[in-house]
Design an enzyme around this catalytic site. Structure first.
Site, PDB file in Angstrom:
ATOM      1  N   CYS A 402       0.824  -1.077   0.090  1.00 23.18           N
ATOM      2  CA  CYS A 402      -0.030   0.200  -0.037  1.00 23.18           C
ATOM      3  C   CYS A 402       0.856   1.484  -0.037  1.00 23.18           C
ATOM      4  CB  CYS A 402      -0.832  -0.086   1.275  1.00 23.18           C
ATOM      5  SG  CYS A 402      -2.609  -0.693   0.769  1.00 23.18           S
ATOM      6  N   ASP A 430     -16.552   4.335  -0.332  1.00 19.90           N
ATOM      7  CA  ASP A 430     -16.494   3.657   1.165  1.00 19.90           C
ATOM      8  C   ASP A 430     -15.527   2.293   0.877  1.00 19.90           C
ATOM      9  OD1 ASP A 430     -17.192   2.067   3.654  1.00 19.90           O
ATOM     10  OD2 ASP A 430     -18.779   3.635   3.776  1.00 19.90           O
ATOM     11  N   ASP A 470     -11.556  -5.318   2.895  1.00 21.10           N
ATOM     12  CA  ASP A 470     -12.763  -4.454   2.570  1.00 21.10           C
ATOM     13  C   ASP A 470     -14.021  -5.193   2.555  1.00 21.10           C
ATOM     14  OD1 ASP A 470     -11.162  -2.255   1.797  1.00 21.10           O
ATOM     15  OD2 ASP A 470     -11.110  -2.805  -0.254  1.00 21.10           O
ATOM     16  N   GLY A 520      -9.852 -15.069 -13.436  1.00 22.69           N
ATOM     17  CA  GLY A 520      -9.036 -14.004 -13.297  1.00 22.69           C
ATOM     18  C   GLY A 520      -8.143 -13.664 -14.663  1.00 22.69           C
ATOM     19  N   HIS A 521      -7.272 -12.947 -14.540  1.00 27.26           N
ATOM     20  CA  HIS A 521      -6.660 -12.340 -15.807  1.00 27.26           C
ATOM     21  C   HIS A 521      -5.009 -12.367 -15.491  1.00 27.26           C
ATOM     22  CE1 HIS A 521      -5.944 -10.698 -19.814  1.00 27.26           C
ATOM     23  NE2 HIS A 521      -5.393  -9.510 -19.165  1.00 27.26           N
ATOM     24  N   ASP A 606     -11.147  -0.855   7.155  1.00 34.43           N
ATOM     25  CA  ASP A 606     -10.012  -1.309   7.444  1.00 34.43           C
ATOM     26  C   ASP A 606      -8.999  -0.362   7.267  1.00 34.43           C
ATOM     27  OD1 ASP A 606     -10.638  -1.170   4.796  1.00 34.43           O
ATOM     28  OD2 ASP A 606      -9.253  -2.819   4.214  1.00 34.43           O
TER      29      ASP A 606
END
Length: 725
Positions: A402, A430, A470, A520-521, A606
C-alpha cells in the site's frame, strides 16, 4: 534499461557460512537470467564462531547473527522462510512444510548439522541442542532469567566434551562466576577433546578444573528428566539446563533424499557437486568431501564459498567447474570463557588475552561483511531530461504494497467524478460498493498490491488477506474472487512455477474465508503485482464509514507500522526477526475479528494505504464527528517506532500527512509519524459503544488479536478533527 528475463532457478537451501559468502559475491556480479532463491527456517543465521562469546556475555545475540532478510534484498534473491523436509530429485523440487514445493534447475545445500539427540529418552522434552543456535539462545536466556528469579537452580549438564562442549562449559562458568552454587558438568562417553593436540588438550582440561567444571569421561546418558540427567550406571547429574553438544549429526531428512550419502552427509566430489546428482551441490558441515575428508569446521565452509560461487555460475551457464582442495590442518581458536583464547595448530598451543583480541578481530571482520551491506548505486538520469523528472523519481525507490498507492487528495478529487446506477446502493468512497440485485445486497471490492516480497506464495497470501479486509469491514460474507496478475518477464517454465505458487497462496487464504477463486486474468510486465476482486453477500445491516456516534470507543485490531518496516526492508535496514514477524501478521485473517465486532459496531473500516489517521478521518467526515487518540495506546509492530524516529518512512507517507493538514493536532514524534504510515493488510478500525468496548476487547484478545482501545469519538465543533496526545 530493459530488465532481462529469468530463465533458470538457482535455489540455496540453508543460510550457512558458505552460502552467505557466495550470495555476497553473487551480488557483485550476478549472472543474467538466473533467479536466486534462499530457503531457511529463520530470518537470521548465526556466526557460530561467536556463540561461546554470546553465552559468556561478551556479545549480544544480534551481534553474531547475519540478517538473511537484508542479504536476500541485497542480492535480489527471494527469501522463503520455511524448513526443507526433503527433495524430489526426479521433479527437481525442494519439499517444504506448509507450502508448495520449490522447483530448481540447480540446487545448493548448506544446512549444517544438528546436535540434538532425539533417540535419548527425555531429550526432546527436557533438553536443548547447541545447534541450531536460535532455540539454544532462547533457552539460555530463559535459564538466566529463571536463575535470577529463583525458579531454577544454577546446575547445567552438557552432553559432549568435544571442543564445542568445552567452549560452552567455560563460557557458562564465566557467565555464572558470581553464583557460588553454580554446578556445570560435562558428560563424555569417549575421550574428551579428541581433535586437539595433546598439549592443547591438557591445558583445556586443567582450565576446566580451575573453573570448577566437572568432567565425567567414558559415561553415557540414559535419559533426561526435568531436573537431572541419569547415566547408564545409575548416577544422577543435577541439571536445571541440559544441553546437547555431542558431535555432529546430519539433518535427518537427508536420509530419505535419494542423494548419495556418507554416514548421513551428502557425498560431494572436488567440485562440491553431489556424486550422484550433477544438479545438486553441498557445502559446509552437511557435506562429505569424498576426495579429501575433513572434520566439521567453519574454516572449510568459508574457503569453499569462492569455488561454490564459480561452480554454480558454471552449472547454470555451461562453463567448466573448478576444484576445491582443502588445507590439511587449520588454526583452531578456542574461547576460554573470559576474554582469552587458546590457539592450536601443528600441535603447538598458545593462549592468552592477545589471542582473544585476534579472534575477536577475525570474527568482527567476518560479520562486517554482512552488517554493512553497500547500497547499490542508482542509475544516472540521462541528460538532458524533462523538467521535474528528479523530483518525480524521488530520492529512494518506490515502496511496494500500500506504500505504492496514489495519494489520498488526488484520489479523492478523481472519485468525485464517478456516478452510480440503478442497482448501485453505495458507490465509490467506502471500502466496497453495494449492489442490489433481485432483493439481495452484494458488496464488490478490488485491490492489488505491488510485491513487497519476491516470495510469490507469501505475496499472494498477503494480497488476498489485504483484499478481504474491505469485505469484512462492511460486515459482509466473502462470496467469490477473481485474480488479476502481472508476472515479470521470464521463461515459460518459470512462469508456470510462479503461477503455481501464486494460485496456492491465493487459494489457501480465499478458501478459508469462504470465497473460492473462480477465475482471473494474467499478463506480463515489469514486476510482480497481485490483484484480487471480491464479491460478498451483505446482511440487512451494512457497516460503512458513516454511522459512528459521539461517545463511541475506537478499537484497532492490528498494530500499525508495516509501511515503515517494509520501507526499511527495501533499504536493508530492518531487523530480520521484525520482518519475519510482520510477514506472519500480514497474513493474519481478520474474519473472526469482524465476527466479534460487526454485531456491535456503529461504523467500521480497514486501515490500509492512507494510514490510521487517514482512514479514521474518512470515518469522521462520513459521521461528522471528531476523535481523540491516545498515542501510547496505539499498538505498533516491533521495530517500527525506532525506524520512524530515524526518519524511515514509506513513499506515500508525505502525501498522507499533507491530506490531513488542518485536520489533525499531534506532537511531532515517531508515534505521530506512524499515524500516516500506509498499512498493507491492515487491521479493522471500529467505532463501538463505550460500555461494550472492554468486553469486545477481551473477546478479541481471546481470539489472538493484538487489539487495543485507542481513543474515542465526540461532537466536532471547531479546530482539528483528530487530536492525538
Amino acid at each position: 534499461m530493459e530488465t532481462l528475463p529469468f530463465t533458470r532457478d538457482l535455489v540455496f537451501v540453508g543460510g550457512g557460512h558458505a552460502h552467505a559468502l557466495a550470495l555476497l559475491k553473487w551480488a557483485m556480479d550476478p549472472l543474467p537470467g538466473a533467479r536466486l532463491t534462499l530457503i531457511d527456517p529463520n530470518p537470521t543465521a548465526p556466526y557460530t564462531g561467536m556463540l561461546p562469546g554470546h553465552i559468556a556475555g561478551h556479545y549480544k545475540r544480534d551481534t553474531l547473527e547475519m540478517n538473511l532478510v537484508a542479504l536476500a534484498r541485497h542480492v535480489g534473491a527471494r527469501l522463503i522462510l520455511g524448513r526443507a523436509e526433503g527433495i524430489d530429485l526426479q521433479a527437481q523440487k525442494v519439499l517444504l512444510k506448509s507450502r508448495p514445493p520449490v522447483a530448481y534447475d540447480v540446487l545448493s545445500l548448506d544446512i549444517g548439522i544438528t546436535s540434538d539427540l532425539p533417540d535419548l529418552p527425555g531429550f526432546t522434552a527436557h533438553a536443548t541442542a547447541a545447534k541450531p543456535l536460535g532455540q539454544f539462545a532462547e533457552s539460555w536466556a530463559a535459564f538466566l532469567r529463571d536463575i535470577d528469579a529463583g525458579r531454577r537452580a544454577p546446575h547445567i549438564a552438557i552432553i559432549g566434551a568435544g571442543v564445542a562442549g568445552v567452549e560452552l562449559a567455560l563460557a557458562m562458568a564465566h557467565r555464572l562466576a558470581h553464583i557460588q552454587a553454580r554446578q556445570i558438568t560435562l558428560i563424555e562417553r569417549e575421550t574428551p577433546l579428541p581433535n586437539l593436540g595433546q598439549a592443547a588438550r591438557q591445558r583445556l582440561l586443567s582450565l576446566l578444573t580451575r573453573q570448577g567444571v566437572d568432567l565425567i569421561p567414558h559415561a553415557q546418558a540414559a535419559r533426561i528428566e526435568a531436573q537431572c540427567v541419569t547415566l547408564t550406571d545409575g548416577r544422577q547429574i543435577a541439571a536445571g539446563l541440559t544441553l546437547g553438544a555431542a558431535g555432529s549429526r546430519p539433518q535427518p531428512w537427508l536420509q530419505d533424499s535419494g542423494l548419495h550419502l556418507t554416514e548421513g552427509f551428502v557425498t560431494v566430489d572436488a567440485t562440491l557437486r553431489s556424486t550422484s546428482h550433477a544438479e545438486v551441490f553441498a557445502v559446509g558441515d552437511c557435506a562429505h568431501m569424498q576426495h579429501a575428508p575433513r572434520p566439521k569446521a567453519g574454516v572449510f565452509a568459508v574457503r569453499q564459498a569462492p569455488v561454490l560461487t564459480h561452480n554454480l555460475r558454471a552449472a547454470l551457464s555451461g562453463a567448466s567447474l573448478r576444484r576445491y582442495q582443502p588445507q590439511r590442518d587449520y588454526l583452531k581458536l578456542v574461547s576460554l570463557g573470559g576474554k582469552s583464547a587458546l590457539a592450536d595448530k601443528w600441535g603447538l598451543p598458545l593462549s592468552g588475552r592477545w589471542l582473544w583480541r585476534i579472534k575477536d578481530g577475525i570474527d568482527a571482520k567476518f560479520m562486517r561483511k554482512f552488517n554493512v551491506l553497500p547500497q547499490m548505486p542508482r542509475p544516472q538520469l540521462p541528460q538532458p531530461h524533462a523538467l521535474d523528472l528528479p523530483e518525480t523519481i524521488g530520492e529512494k525507490p518506490m515502496c511496494g504494497g500500500c506504500g505504492a498507492k496514489v495519494g489520498p487528495n488526488l484520489l479523492r478529487q478523481t472519485l468525485t467524478t464517478l456516478g452510480g446506477g440503478d442497482n448501485v446502493v453505495l458507490g465509490a468512497g467506502d471500502d466496497a460498493a453495494i449492489l442490489r440485485t433481485g432483493g439481495v445486497q452484494q458488496v464488490l471490492a478490488t485491490d492489488h498490491l505491488r510485491a513487497v516480497s519476491e516470495d510469490a506464495f507469501l505475496m499472494a497470501k498477503i494480497a488476498a488477506t489485504h483484499a478481504l479486509g474491505d469485505i469484512w469491514a462492511m460486515g459482509a460474507t466473502p462470496q467469490a474472487a477473481l485474480a488479476s496478475l502481472v508476472l515479470p518477464r521470464q521463461s515459460e517454465a518459470l512462469q508456470a512455477r510462479q503461477l503455481v505458487e501464486i494460485m496456492a497462496g491465493l487459494t489457501e487464504i480465499l478458501t478459508a474465508a469462504g470465497a473460492p477463486l473462480v477465475g482471473g486474468h494474467t499478463t506480463l510486465g515489469a514486476e510482480l503485482t497481485i490483484g484480487v476482486t471480491l464479491t460478498g453477500l451483505a446482511p440487512d445491516k451494512i457497516l460503512t464509514k458513516a454511522g459512528a456516534q459521539a461517545g463511541d470507543a475506537l478499537i484497532l485490531t492490528k498494530p500499525i507500522g508495516s509501511g515503515t518496516l517494509l520501507a526499511a526492508e527495501m533499504g536493508k535496514a530492518a531487523e530480520g526477526r521484525a520482518i519475519a514477524a510482520l510477514w506472519q501478521a500480514l497474513t493474519h485473517s481478520q474474519a473472526e475479528a469482524a465476527d466479534i465486532l460487526v454485531p456491535h459496531a456503529h461504523a467500521m473500516t480497514d486501515v490500509t494505504g492512507f494510514g490510521l489517521a487517514g482512514h479514521l478521518d474518512e470515518m469522521l467526515r462520513a459521521s461528522q464527528l471528531a476523535a481523540t487518540l491516545s498515542l501510547d495506546a496505539v499498538p505498533l509492530f516491533t521495530g517500527a517506532e525506532a525506524l520512524a524516529a530515524s526518519g524511515t518512512a514509506s513513499t506515500i507517507a508525505p502525501a498522507n500527512r499533507a491530506a490531513l493538514i488542518g485536520r489533525i493536532s499531534a506532537p511531532a514524534n515517531a508515534r505521530t509519524a506512524l499515524l500516516f504510515d500506509p498499512q498493507t493488510a491492515g487491521g479493522l478500525l471500529a467505532a463501538v459503544p463505550q460500555e461494550q468496548a472492554d468486553t469486545l476487547l477481551t473477546k478479541l484478545h481471546a481470539a489472538n488479536y493484538p487489539a487495543a482501545i485507542i481513543g474515542s469519538l465526540h461532537t466536532h465543533t471547531n479546530g482539528s478533527a483528530i487530536t492525538a496526545s
